[in-house]
Design a protein around this motif. Structure first.
Motif, PDB file in Angstrom:
ATOM      1  N   ALA A 329       0.828  -1.209   0.000  1.00  0.00           N
ATOM      2  CA  ALA A 329       0.000   0.000   0.000  1.00  0.00           C
ATOM      3  C   ALA A 329       0.860   1.257   0.000  1.00  0.00           C
ATOM      4  CB  ALA A 329      -0.921  -0.014   1.216  1.00  0.00           C
ATOM      5  N   THR A 334      -1.754   5.709  -2.192  1.00  0.00           N
ATOM      6  CA  THR A 334      -3.206   5.501  -2.214  1.00  0.00           C
ATOM      7  C   THR A 334      -4.012   6.787  -2.360  1.00  0.00           C
ATOM      8  OG1 THR A 334      -3.203   5.545   0.210  1.00  0.00           O
ATOM      9  CG2 THR A 334      -3.010   3.390  -0.843  1.00  0.00           C
ATOM     10  N   VAL A 339      -6.529   0.283  -3.069  1.00  0.00           N
ATOM     11  CA  VAL A 339      -5.754  -0.945  -2.869  1.00  0.00           C
ATOM     12  C   VAL A 339      -6.535  -1.862  -1.936  1.00  0.00           C
ATOM     13  CG1 VAL A 339      -3.626  -1.946  -1.980  1.00  0.00           C
ATOM     14  CG2 VAL A 339      -3.562   0.241  -3.216  1.00  0.00           C
ATOM     15  N   THR A 355      -7.519   0.425   1.310  1.00  0.00           N
ATOM     16  CA  THR A 355      -7.044   1.784   1.476  1.00  0.00           C
ATOM     17  C   THR A 355      -7.148   2.518   0.142  1.00  0.00           C
ATOM     18  OG1 THR A 355      -5.185   3.145   2.242  1.00  0.00           O
ATOM     19  CG2 THR A 355      -4.634   1.142   1.034  1.00  0.00           C
TER      20      THR A 355
END
Length: 418
Positions: A329, A334, A339, A355
C-alpha cells in the motif's frame, strides 16, 4: 453418619433401599461447556458412592443399570443424581466405578502422607490441596523450598510405603478428648454424626471424610514432580501417586520414542536437537520475512510501472501478513488508487486491508468487512482493515471475488474521483 463407603473403602458393590426420589436439575460439563440436565435426586438408606468432600471429588457408579452422574452431601445424607426415576422403597444395587475410586484413594492417602512428612521434616504446613484429574497439588505455607528438600521428602514418603505402614479409620464422638489431638482444618457447618479420623501409624492422625487405602503399600509409589510459586507467598507441590505414576511413565516413554523417531537422535540428545531446530526455524523465518518484504516492493513496483494500470489494485497472498500489505500500500500510494489486499490460508484467520481515497474507503470499508463476515476497523488514514472469520477454501475465494467486484463497481461509479 458415616456412609458404607467410609466404613469400608474397598467395598465395590452394595445393596440398599431407595428412601426418596425427587425431580432435579444439574449442570454438567459437555465438551468444555456446562449444560443443564434434567433428572432426579435420589437418597438411599446407605451408600458406597462417596459424596464430594475433604478435597476429594465424588464417586461415579451405577444404581442397577442407571448411571450416577453426581453424588453430593446434604447434612447426614448422600444425594445421588440420576437421569431415570427410581421407585421409593425399592431395592437399589450399587456399583462403584472402581478405577476412579481407587485412584482417588491413592491420591488422597498420598496427600496425607506428603503433608505430614513435609511438616515433620521441614515445618511446612499444608494450607490447601487439589486432587486434579491428571496430577495433584499441595499448597505449602512457605514462599520457597530449599534445594534438596523435595528429593529428601520423596525418599521419606516412599520409605513409609516400603515399610507397609498401616492406615486405620477411627470414629469418635465430637466430645472425645482424642479429637483435640488430631490435625484438622475444621468441620463443615452442616456436619452431623461421629468424627472420622484417618490414622497413618506412627506418622499422622488427621480428621477427614474421604476414602483411603488401608495400608501405605497400596499407594505403590509417590513421585514429586516439583514445586512452583503459589499465591500469597505459598509454594505449590505437585505430585502423583500409584497408577498415575505408571501412566506418567508410560506416556513419557511413548513421547520419548516418538521424538527419537522424529529427531533421529537418542533420548539424551533430544533437548539439544530441539534447540538446534528452533534456532534453524528462527533463521528461516527471518529469511522468509525478508523475502516477503522484497516481494511486496517488487509487486508494487510492477503495478506502478505498468502503463495500462488502472486506479484499482487487488491481491491475495496466503503467506502474507500485515507488514506485507502495508509495504504494498505504501509503495503504490493511495491518494488516487484503491488498494484491496487479503492474506491468510485455510488453516487460520485471514486479514484484509482496504485503502485509498477517503470517499471510497469510508463507504466501502464496512461493506467489505460485512462481505468477508469479519470485523473491520477504521485506521488513522483512509484505511479499513480487519480480521475476516470466513476464510477457508472455495468460501474464501467466493467472498474475495465478491469484495473485489463491489470495490471495482464503486470505483467506476465515482466519476468525480476519476
Amino acid at each position: 453418619m458415616a456412609f458404607q463407603c467410609q466404613r469400608d473403602c474397598y467395598i465395590q458393590e452394595f445393596i440398599t433401599t431407595v428412601v426418596s426420589c425427587c425431580p432435579a436439575e444439574l449442570k454438567l460439563e459437555n465438551g468444555g461447556k456446562k449444560e443443564k440436565v434434567k433428572g432426579f435426586n435420589v437418597i438411599l438408606t446407605d451408600t458406597v458412592l462417596f459424596p464430594e468432600g475433604g478435597g476429594q471429588p465424588d464417586d461415579r457408579g451405577w444404581i442397577g443399570s442407571v448411571p450416577v452422574l453426581r453424588v453430593t452431601r446434604q447434612g447426614s445424607e448422600a444425594v445421588h443424581f440420576v437421569e431415570s426415576a427410581l421407585e421409593v422403597g425399592s431395592e437399589a444395587r450399587l456399583k462403584v466405578d472402581w478405577e476412579r475410586r481407587f485412584d482417588h484413594m491413592q491420591q488422597h492417602s498420598g496427600q496425607h502422607l506428603v503433608t505430614a512428612l513435609a511438616d515433620a521434616m521441614f515445618g511446612y504446613k499444608t494450607t490447601s490441596w487439589e486432587l486434579g484429574r491428571q496430577r495433584s497439588t499441595i499448597e505449602l505455607d512457605t514462599p520457597a523450598v530449599k534445594p534438596g528438600e523435595m528429593e529428601a521428602l520423596e525418599e521419606a514418603v516412599n520409605q513409609k510405603i516400603r515399610d507397609h505402614t498401616p492406615v486405620t479409620v477411627q470414629l469418635l464422638s465430637l466430645d472425645d478428648p482424642a479429637v483435640e489431638k488430631v490435625r484438622s482444618r475444621g468441620l463443615p457447618d452442616d456436619h452431623a454424626g461421629p468424627i472420622r479420623i484417618i490414622d497413618i501409624e506412627g506418622v499422622d492422625a488427621n480428621m477427614c471424610c474421604g476414602t483411603h487405602v488401608s495400608n501405605l503399600s497400596h499407594l505403590q509409589v509417590i513421585k514429586i514432580l516439583g514445586t512452583e510459586k503459589g499465591k500469597k507467598n505459598k509454594t505449590n507441590l505437585i505430585f502423583l501417586v500409584g497408577n498415575r505414576v505408571l501412566k506418567y511413565a508410560e506416556k513419557g516413554y511413548s513421547t520419548e520414542r516418538s521424538l527419537t523417531s522424529l529427531l533421529k537422535t537418542g533420548a539424551d540428545d533430544h533437548v539439544e536437537a530441539v534447540d538446534k531446530l528452533q534456532k534453524s526455524v528462527k533463521v528461516l523465518q527471518k529469511n522468509n520475512l525478508n523475502l516477503l518484504r522484497d516481494m511486496a516492493v517488487l509487486i508494487a513496483q510492477n503495478f506502478k510501472n505498468n502503463p495500462s494500470r488502472g486506479k484499482f489494485f487487488c491481491l491475495h497472498r496466503k503467506d502474507g501478513d500485515n507488514e506485507f500489505m502495508n509495504i504494498i500500500a505504501n509503495e503504490i500510494g493511495t491518494e488516487d488508487t484503491v488498494v484491496f489486499l487479503t492474506v491468510g490460508d485455510e488453516k487460520g484467520m485471514g486479514l484484509f486491508l482496504l485503502t485509498g481515497p477517503v470517499v471510497i474507503v469510508e463507504e466501502l470499508g464496512p461493506r467489505v468487512a460485512e462481505l468477508l463476515e469479519g470485523k473491520g476497523a477504521r485506521g488513522k488514514r483512509a484505511v479499513s482493515r480487519g480480521r475476516p472469520i470466513a476464510w477457508s477454501g472455495a468460501g474464501r475465494r467466493s467472498l474475495y471475488c465478491r469484495s473485489t467486484s463491489v470495490i471495482a463497481a464503486q470505483r467506476r461509479s465515482k466519476a468525480s474521483w476519476e
